[in-house]
Structure formats: structure tokens, C-alpha cells
Write a protein that holds these residues in place. Sequence first.
Motif, PDB file in Angstrom:
ATOM      1  N   ARG A  19    -104.823  33.847  37.515  1.00  0.00           N
ATOM      2  CA  ARG A  19    -105.286  34.243  36.188  1.00  0.00           C
ATOM      3  C   ARG A  19    -104.654  35.586  35.858  1.00  0.00           C
ATOM      4  N   THR A  20    -103.908  35.622  34.790  1.00  0.00           N
ATOM      5  CA  THR A  20    -103.239  36.876  34.449  1.00  0.00           C
ATOM      6  C   THR A  20    -104.210  37.879  33.846  1.00  0.00           C
ATOM      7  N   ARG A  21    -105.245  37.382  33.183  1.00  0.00           N
ATOM      8  CA  ARG A  21    -106.198  38.301  32.555  1.00  0.00           C
ATOM      9  C   ARG A  21    -107.618  37.868  32.875  1.00  0.00           C
ATOM     10  N   ALA A  22    -108.425  38.813  33.235  1.00  0.00           N
ATOM     11  CA  ALA A  22    -109.841  38.542  33.462  1.00  0.00           C
ATOM     12  C   ALA A  22    -110.601  38.904  32.194  1.00  0.00           C
ATOM     13  N   THR A  23    -111.624  38.131  31.896  1.00  0.00           N
ATOM     14  CA  THR A  23    -112.452  38.445  30.728  1.00  0.00           C
ATOM     15  C   THR A  23    -113.302  39.667  31.051  1.00  0.00           C
ATOM     16  N   PRO A  24    -113.812  40.342  30.037  1.00  0.00           N
ATOM     17  CA  PRO A  24    -114.710  41.472  30.312  1.00  0.00           C
ATOM     18  C   PRO A  24    -115.908  41.049  31.166  1.00  0.00           C
ATOM     19  N   GLY A  25    -116.411  39.852  30.940  1.00  0.00           N
ATOM     20  CA  GLY A  25    -117.539  39.361  31.735  1.00  0.00           C
ATOM     21  C   GLY A  25    -117.177  39.169  33.188  1.00  0.00           C
ATOM     22  N   GLU A  26    -115.981  38.671  33.445  1.00  0.00           N
ATOM     23  CA  GLU A  26    -115.537  38.488  34.820  1.00  0.00           C
ATOM     24  C   GLU A  26    -115.393  39.833  35.528  1.00  0.00           C
ATOM     25  N   ARG A  27    -114.846  40.811  34.821  1.00  0.00           N
ATOM     26  CA  ARG A  27    -114.724  42.140  35.417  1.00  0.00           C
ATOM     27  C   ARG A  27    -116.101  42.739  35.683  1.00  0.00           C
ATOM     28  N   ALA A  28    -117.011  42.602  34.715  1.00  0.00           N
ATOM     29  CA  ALA A  28    -118.366  43.139  34.892  1.00  0.00           C
ATOM     30  C   ALA A  28    -119.071  42.447  36.048  1.00  0.00           C
ATOM     31  N   LEU A  33    -121.673  42.677  41.164  1.00  0.00           N
ATOM     32  CA  LEU A  33    -122.017  41.992  42.399  1.00  0.00           C
ATOM     33  C   LEU A  33    -121.673  42.807  43.647  1.00  0.00           C
ATOM     34  N   HIS A  34    -120.903  43.881  43.495  1.00  0.00           N
ATOM     35  CA  HIS A  34    -120.579  44.731  44.637  1.00  0.00           C
ATOM     36  C   HIS A  34    -121.690  45.727  44.949  1.00  0.00           C
ATOM     37  N   LEU A  35    -122.652  45.831  44.044  1.00  0.00           N
ATOM     38  CA  LEU A  35    -123.770  46.739  44.278  1.00  0.00           C
ATOM     39  C   LEU A  35    -124.627  46.175  45.402  1.00  0.00           C
ATOM     40  N   PRO A  59    -123.204  36.293  26.231  1.00  0.00           N
ATOM     41  CA  PRO A  59    -122.638  34.958  26.058  1.00  0.00           C
ATOM     42  C   PRO A  59    -121.811  34.474  27.259  1.00  0.00           C
ATOM     43  N   ASP A  60    -121.314  35.389  28.057  1.00  0.00           N
ATOM     44  CA  ASP A  60    -120.497  35.016  29.210  1.00  0.00           C
ATOM     45  C   ASP A  60    -121.401  34.674  30.396  1.00  0.00           C
ATOM     46  N   PRO A  61    -121.351  33.442  30.900  1.00  0.00           N
ATOM     47  CA  PRO A  61    -122.229  33.039  32.012  1.00  0.00           C
ATOM     48  C   PRO A  61    -122.052  33.890  33.267  1.00  0.00           C
ATOM     49  N   ALA A  62    -120.834  34.323  33.545  1.00  0.00           N
ATOM     50  CA  ALA A  62    -120.599  35.152  34.738  1.00  0.00           C
ATOM     51  C   ALA A  62    -121.314  36.491  34.603  1.00  0.00           C
ATOM     52  N   THR A  63    -121.298  37.052  33.408  1.00  0.00           N
ATOM     53  CA  THR A  63    -121.992  38.315  33.175  1.00  0.00           C
ATOM     54  C   THR A  63    -123.493  38.117  33.302  1.00  0.00           C
ATOM     55  N   GLN A  64    -123.999  37.030  32.733  1.00  0.00           N
ATOM     56  CA  GLN A  64    -125.436  36.732  32.842  1.00  0.00           C
ATOM     57  C   GLN A  64    -125.865  36.618  34.299  1.00  0.00           C
ATOM     58  N   GLU A  65    -125.092  35.886  35.080  1.00  0.00           N
ATOM     59  CA  GLU A  65    -125.440  35.678  36.487  1.00  0.00           C
ATOM     60  C   GLU A  65    -125.431  36.995  37.262  1.00  0.00           C
ATOM     61  N   ALA A  66    -124.407  37.788  37.063  1.00  0.00           N
ATOM     62  CA  ALA A  66    -124.312  39.063  37.768  1.00  0.00           C
ATOM     63  C   ALA A  66    -125.433  40.007  37.325  1.00  0.00           C
ATOM     64  N   ALA A  67    -125.694  40.043  36.023  1.00  0.00           N
ATOM     65  CA  ALA A  67    -126.755  40.910  35.516  1.00  0.00           C
ATOM     66  C   ALA A  67    -128.115  40.481  36.063  1.00  0.00           C
TER      67      ALA A  67
END
Length: 86
Positions: A19-28, A33-35, A59-67
Motif C-alpha cells: 500500500r503506497t498510502r495509508a489512510t488517516p484512520g490506518e495511521r491512527a 494500538l501501540h499504547l 467513519p473508518d472502521p480501523a479507527t473505531q476499533e483502535a479507539a
Amino acid sequence: MTSTPPLPRGLTSLIPDARTRATPGERAASQLLHLREATVPVPLLAAAAELITPQLTDPDPATQEAAATVHALLLAAIEDATPDRQ
């Protein structure tokens, strides 16, 4: 005239990336998750839990899950820090 992003340079240009670019949600999500562990005053934990609450409906499921994961850890830490009341 069109603008194209610059090509990677240095060592990072040699590392293949599917993946050349990660979405803001993926980065978040990756950052949240490193905490794992922190020693801080309870009011700071409560403030952090309050600040992360809006991300629970992102709206980003990855952000929701991490949050949700981090929010649950913060609430558990607050609960564990609360002295037993008798």
C-alpha cells in the motif's frame, strides 16, 4: 500542469510496500494500538478517555476499533486506580 508526488528516496525507497498510502484512520489505528502501559495521574486518564470518545464513531472502521480498544484500556485503568470504598 499536473503535480505528481515525489518518488521515495533513501533507504525507504528500497523497502517494498503493498500500500503506497495509508489512510488517516490506518495511521491512527497503528499509533493507538501501540499504547500498552503508562503511569499517569487519574485525571489525565479521564481526559484522555474523553478526548478519544469522538473517535468511537469515526467513519473508518480501523479507527473505531483502535479507539474502542484504547478507550476500554483507559476506563479499566481509571477503575483500577480508584481506591476501594467501604
